[in-house]
Structures are given as C-alpha cells and as structure tokens.
Design an enzyme around this catalytic site. Structure first.
Site, PDB file in Angstrom:
ATOM      1  CE  LYS A  36     -15.261  31.449 -53.756  1.00  0.00           C
ATOM      2  NZ  LYS A  36     -14.351  31.131 -54.872  1.00  0.00           N
ATOM      3  CG  ASP A  91     -11.986  29.884 -52.477  1.00  0.00           C
ATOM      4  OD1 ASP A  91     -11.818  30.147 -53.672  1.00  0.00           O
ATOM      5  OD2 ASP A  91     -11.592  30.656 -51.571  1.00  0.00           O
TER       6      ASP A  91
HETATM    7  P1  NDP Z   1      -5.747  26.758 -49.847  1.00  0.00           P
HETATM    8  O1  NDP Z   1      -6.539  26.794 -48.607  1.00  0.00           O
HETATM    9  O2  NDP Z   1      -5.377  25.466 -50.445  1.00  0.00           O
HETATM   10  O3  NDP Z   1      -4.392  27.591 -49.639  1.00  0.00           O
HETATM   11  C1  NDP Z   1      -4.402  28.932 -49.252  1.00  0.00           C
HETATM   12  C2  NDP Z   1      -2.975  29.412 -49.097  1.00  0.00           C
HETATM   13  O4  NDP Z   1      -2.972  30.829 -48.954  1.00  0.00           O
HETATM   14  C3  NDP Z   1      -2.267  28.856 -47.876  1.00  0.00           C
HETATM   15  O5  NDP Z   1      -0.908  28.774 -48.135  1.00  0.00           O
HETATM   16  C4  NDP Z   1      -2.599  29.919 -46.818  1.00  0.00           C
HETATM   17  O6  NDP Z   1      -1.672  29.944 -45.739  1.00  0.00           O
HETATM   18  C5  NDP Z   1      -2.491  31.186 -47.636  1.00  0.00           C
HETATM   19  N1  NDP Z   1      -3.368  32.236 -47.097  1.00  0.00           N
HETATM   20  C6  NDP Z   1      -4.681  32.145 -46.865  1.00  0.00           C
HETATM   21  N2  NDP Z   1      -5.170  33.286 -46.380  1.00  0.00           N
HETATM   22  C7  NDP Z   1      -4.120  34.129 -46.305  1.00  0.00           C
HETATM   23  C8  NDP Z   1      -3.964  35.448 -45.878  1.00  0.00           C
HETATM   24  N3  NDP Z   1      -5.009  36.180 -45.437  1.00  0.00           N
HETATM   25  N4  NDP Z   1      -2.716  35.987 -45.954  1.00  0.00           N
HETATM   26  C9  NDP Z   1      -1.663  35.251 -46.411  1.00  0.00           C
HETATM   27  N5  NDP Z   1      -1.762  33.978 -46.818  1.00  0.00           N
HETATM   28  C10 NDP Z   1      -2.956  33.434 -46.765  1.00  0.00           C
HETATM   29  O7  NDP Z   1      -6.553  27.664 -50.900  1.00  0.00           O
HETATM   30  P2  NDP Z   1      -6.438  27.687 -52.493  1.00  0.00           P
HETATM   31  O8  NDP Z   1      -5.050  27.419 -52.915  1.00  0.00           O
HETATM   32  O9  NDP Z   1      -7.539  26.862 -53.021  1.00  0.00           O
HETATM   33  O10 NDP Z   1      -6.820  29.209 -52.822  1.00  0.00           O
HETATM   34  C11 NDP Z   1      -5.839  30.232 -52.978  1.00  0.00           C
HETATM   35  C12 NDP Z   1      -6.434  31.390 -53.760  1.00  0.00           C
HETATM   36  O11 NDP Z   1      -6.839  30.936 -55.062  1.00  0.00           O
HETATM   37  C13 NDP Z   1      -7.691  32.029 -53.161  1.00  0.00           C
HETATM   38  O12 NDP Z   1      -7.713  33.409 -53.491  1.00  0.00           O
HETATM   39  C14 NDP Z   1      -8.827  31.330 -53.896  1.00  0.00           C
HETATM   40  O13 NDP Z   1     -10.005  32.106 -53.916  1.00  0.00           O
HETATM   41  C15 NDP Z   1      -8.215  31.241 -55.298  1.00  0.00           C
HETATM   42  N6  NDP Z   1      -8.780  30.240 -56.189  1.00  0.00           N
HETATM   43  C16 NDP Z   1      -8.912  28.923 -55.818  1.00  0.00           C
HETATM   44  C17 NDP Z   1      -9.398  28.005 -56.715  1.00  0.00           C
HETATM   45  C18 NDP Z   1      -9.472  26.543 -56.392  1.00  0.00           C
HETATM   46  O14 NDP Z   1      -9.860  25.777 -57.275  1.00  0.00           O
HETATM   47  N7  NDP Z   1      -9.113  26.103 -55.204  1.00  0.00           N
HETATM   48  C19 NDP Z   1      -9.854  28.401 -58.052  1.00  0.00           C
HETATM   49  C20 NDP Z   1      -9.618  29.788 -58.365  1.00  0.00           C
HETATM   50  C21 NDP Z   1      -9.120  30.647 -57.450  1.00  0.00           C
HETATM   51  P3  NDP Z   1      -2.056  29.275 -44.331  1.00  0.00           P
HETATM   52  O15 NDP Z   1      -1.994  27.788 -44.578  1.00  0.00           O
HETATM   53  O16 NDP Z   1      -1.020  29.763 -43.389  1.00  0.00           O
HETATM   54  O17 NDP Z   1      -3.439  29.753 -44.002  1.00  0.00           O
HETATM   55  O1  2IT Z   2     -12.505  30.916 -57.183  1.00  0.00           O
HETATM   56  C1  2IT Z   2     -12.814  29.904 -57.844  1.00  0.00           C
HETATM   57  O2  2IT Z   2     -12.986  29.952 -59.067  1.00  0.00           O
HETATM   58  C2  2IT Z   2     -12.927  28.614 -57.139  1.00  0.00           C
HETATM   59  N1  2IT Z   2     -12.685  28.565 -55.943  1.00  0.00           N
HETATM   60  C3  2IT Z   2     -13.342  27.392 -57.875  1.00  0.00           C
HETATM   61  C4  2IT Z   2     -14.837  27.337 -58.007  1.00  0.00           C
HETATM   62  C5  2IT Z   2     -15.396  26.065 -58.592  1.00  0.00           C
HETATM   63  O3  2IT Z   2     -16.638  25.996 -58.633  1.00  0.00           O
HETATM   64  O4  2IT Z   2     -14.669  25.170 -59.012  1.00  0.00           O
END
Ligand code: NDP
Ligand code: 2IT
Length: 449
Positions: free
Chosen positions: A128, A168
C-alpha cells in the site's frame, strides 16, 4: 485478550517497536485474535519465526514529494510505499492521497491487503502507499504536477513483477492517468501491468470502477442467503461515504432490492426516505466534484445534516460503512443495535473500531470484515493485469461474472475456515484464518526470507 504465549510475545514486540502506530497495532491485534484459533496446530510457525516476519514489512519507502501550485508556491508532501509481503505474488495495493495519511495508516492498509489479496485466490502479495497530499480544492494542473512528482520517485520501486499500485481514497481515474503517463515517460515503455484502475482507452478493465462496490454487495448477498436465509430485498440500507466504493455499493444494493436511505461525506450526511437518487448523486460526485450537501438542495424530500458520524442514528436494517477507518465507533454501533439493525457489512478498510466490532458481534448482528467483503476491487485489478498480459480485453459482463464468482468463492473459503475453527458463520475469524493459511504456507515453503 490474547492467551497464546507466542502471539502475546509477538504482539508485545510490535507494541514496543511500533506502539505509536495506532492503526497498525489495531489491525495486528484483530488478526491475532483470530489466529489464536489455529496457532496451536502449527508449532512449526514459531520455530520459523513466521509471525514475527509476517508483521514486519519486507520494505518501506518514504520520500519527499515537492510540487508547485498554480500561484508558483512550492509545497512539500511526504510519499510512502509499504511493500509488506510478497510470499504469494508481487506486491499489490492502492495509493491513498489524504491529509491523514502517515506510516501507521499505510502499514495497517498494507497488512490488511496481504490477507485480502490471499482471499481473492489470485497471485498477489500485499502493499500500500500514498501521501498526506490533500487533493481537495486543487486544480487539475496541480493534481497533475503532484502525481508527476510522486511518480518521479515511485517509478524505481514498482513494475508488473515487483509491485502494482492502484487507487484508494483520493486516487481515482484522473490520478491514475497522470501517474501512468509519467511512469511511461520515465521508463520509455508501455508497461500496462504496472498500475491498475487505468482508463479504458489505455489498458484499463471494464467493471474495475464498479468492482469494489459490486463485490461488497455480491459478498453480502451470500452472507445474507447462506447464514440468515435472507436477502437485500426490501431492506433499508445506510451506505456511508459517497466516493467510488460507496457509489457502486449503493447502485448494486439498489439493484438487488435494497433501499439506500442515507449517504455521507466527511462533513455530513444526507437522508432521503424515498431512496437515494443515484443519477443525481453520481452527477454531483463524479462530474461536478461537489459536496454531498448539494443533494439536499436538489432533491425534494431529502435532508442534509452536519456531522458524518450521526448517520448511524438513522433507523435501518443494514449498515454498510464505505468511507474510512474507524468511522463507526461504539456509540454508532449501539445506535444501530438499538434501532434493530440486522447486519453491518464493512465496505471500507477497518471502518469499525474494535469496541464497535465487539458490540455488533455480541449483539448477534451479521458482521463481515472489509478484507473479505471489499476484495472485489483488488481482484478485478488482478483481472486487469491478466488482460494486460494476454493483450485482450474482456466485456463488462465477462469481468462482472468473474468478479461475482470470486466473491462467492471468498464467502465459501471464509465459511469453511469458520467451520474448521469451530465458529461456523463467523466471517471475521473465517477471513483472517483463510487468508493467513495460504500466506503462511507460501512463507514456510520459501524459507527464512
Ligand atoms: P474515495 O476517495 O472515492 O471516497 C472516500 C469517501 O469517504 C468520500 O465520501 C470521503 O468524503 C469519505 N471520507 C474519507 N475520509 C474520511 C474520514 N476520515 N471521515 C469521514 N469520511 C471520510 O475513496 P474510495 O471510495 O475509493 O475508498 C473508500 C474506502 O474503501 C476506503 O477505506 C478504501 O481504503 C476502501 N477501499 C477502496 C477500494 C477501491 O477500489 N477504491 C478497494 C477496497 C477498499 P470527503 O469527500 O468529504 O473526503
Ligand atoms: O483497499 C484496496 O483493496 C484497494 N484500494 C484496491 C487495491 C488495488 O490494487 O486494486
């Protein structure tokens, strides 16, 4: 509370050395609790120092990221890549750009990623990275210059057979595009498998954008069906966050018959008793990049409330936290329980505090850990790499079908492991144990490295 002497000793060592890394320690503690159920069967692990090696990253890279804003001012951010474990494949895992990023956060995410990637059954190790850079309010040109500077250091540490980053929090298609462009320019090679989440015109996979959210729902649907003989049909659902994962969790959940009544961002949440209008939400978030409060201005009958944590006070059947780590504390969990919720399905990585997990589990709610339920994102990244290697692209339906199959498989592996451990249906134990056994086997086979 740990009882096994070996696990207790290693945990104390991590605490002594990395005790200031709170999120990392939290992730290690949670996994160790599950490993207690299998460790007695494997005395060879202690002789091989297996657990000591498992909690220590193979490599940590930390670097300076200088960039210039549109007014000519110079800024310096900190960049990270934690290459945690390559026992079952090259390091794989996302990059996070958010002001809260520090070594503890990147290490906890990399540690979780090892087990998650193992669960996908694809050959991917765990890693990561990211930066404390805040993309909010930056122009496209500023984002581009930051990404170029970040890649100017990162490029020497990555490669399709070494380490493949992806998105992420704060890193989506736009950022991956800039990162890929700079990588290609430096190495003078179109090495598609070096990054995933790429745009469709230059080697990205159909359905990667949707994959994490869709996968969460496919996995949750398995849990509902096989453990509770139930489904999403007619359920009121809260999906926190409104980023990539939350958006496609909400879309698939709606398709499966659930009604998403609330979503959030870091400032507050919206409540729409008629069910969130996803067309409006996608427009606000994907096209206009605006705050979620705008939704309440545009959709009659909906409300906006300041303070994202209060979202858990809304009465619902299923809660799907899809924003960030520790976003649901014990008060949030207790509010859900008091309101009669039946399930908490994690979408984000480690969104519940340990106390919240304990409350939810002891109240008998269904609970799934993020490392199992959100594995569809990285699994589809793995499918993107496969397509890059064979120089073909599969249709949306083909990728979606493979994703669905992988999520069903993960459910089965977790369920089988939970039965083996004498905890049938305990998805936390199942995910940690099933994910770990494969990594342990590969580490044992490869000697003391
Ligand atoms: P994005 O940046 O697309 O969205 C993040 C969202 O979470 C936004 O709505 C943001 O609000 C909110 N957010 C971020 N930080 C905080 C915080 N500290 N408190 C409250 N709200 C918060 O990210 P993703 O949707 O990609 O990721 C969301 C989660 O999913 C993370 O935990 C990530 O690690 C996990 N994840 C992502 C994957 C992927 O493929 N993208 C795969 C697997 C897991 P604001 O816009 O106001 O900051
Ligand atoms: O938390 C996660 O699994 C991700 N942000 C996606 C990682 C990836 O390599 O697609």
């Amino acid at each position: 509370m740990l009882t096994n002497e070996y696990l207790k000793r290693v945990y104390s060592e991590v605490e002594a050395r990395d005790g200031h890394e709170k999120e990392f320690l939290q992730a290690v503690g949670e996994v160790f609790e599950s490993l207690e159920l299998v460790i007695d069967k494997h005395p060879e692990w202690e002789k091989a120092g297996l657990i000591e090696r498992f909690v220590e990253p193979e490599r940590v890279v930390e670097f300076r990221v200088p960039w210039t804003d549109d007014n000519g001012n110079v800024h310096v951010n900190r960049g990270y890549r934690v290459q945690f474990n390559s026992a079952i494949g090259p390091y794989k895992g996302g990059l996070r750009f958010h002001p809260s990023v520090n070594l503890s956060v990147v290490k906890f995410l990399g540690f979780e990623q090892i087990l998650k990637n193992s669960l996908t059954s694809l050959p991917m190790g765990g890693g990561k990275g990211g930066s404390d850079f805040d993309p909010k309010g930056k122009s496209d040109n500023e984002i581009m210059r930051f990404c170029q500077s970040f890649m100017t250091e990162l490029y020497r540490h990555i490669g399709q057979f070494t380490d493949t980053p992806a998105g992420d929090i704060g890193v989506g298609a736009r950022e991956i595009g800039y990162l890929f462009g700079q990588y290609k320019r430096i190495v003078d090679r179109f090495d598609g498998g070096v990054l995933t989440g790429k745009g469709l015109s230059y080697g990205g996979s159909l359905a990667r954008t949707q994959a994490t959210g869709y996968g969460i729902c496919y996995f949750s649907a398995e849990v509902l069906e096989h453990i509770a003989h139930d489904s999403f049909q007619g359920k009121n659902v809260i999906v926190s966050g409104s980023g990539n994962v939350a958006q496609y969790t909400a879309e698939k959940c709606t398709e499966l018959g659930g009604k998403v009544i609330a979503m959030s961002d870091s400032k507050g949440y919206i409540y729409d008793p008629n069910g969130i209008n996803l067309e409006v939400l996608f427009d606000i978030k994907q096209k206009r990049r605006e705050r979620i409060s705008v939704y309440a201005d545009e959709v009659p009958g909906s409300e906006y409330h300041e303070g994202c944590k209060n979202i858990w006070n809304i009465k619902c059947d299923i809660a799907m936290p899809c924003a960030s780590q520790n976003e649901m504390d014990v008060e949030g969990a207790k509010a859900l329980i008091a309101n009669g919720a039946m399930a908490v399905f994690e979408g984000a990585n480690m969104p519940l505090t340990p106390e919240a997990i304990e409350a939810v589990r002891s109240a008998g709610l269904l609970y799934t850990p993020g490392k199992a339920s959100n594995a569809g994102g990285v699994a589809t990244s793995g499918l993107e790499m496969s397509q890059n290697s064979i120089r073909m692209s599969w249709t949306f339906e083909e990728v979606d079908e493979k994703l669905h199959g992988i999520m069903k498989n993960i459910f089965k592996s977790c369920y089988d492991a939970s039965v083996e451990c004498g905890r049938p249906g305990d998805m936390m134990v199942g995910a940690n144990v099933a994910g770990f056994l494969k990594v342990a086997d590969a580490m044992m086979a490869q000697g003391i490295v």
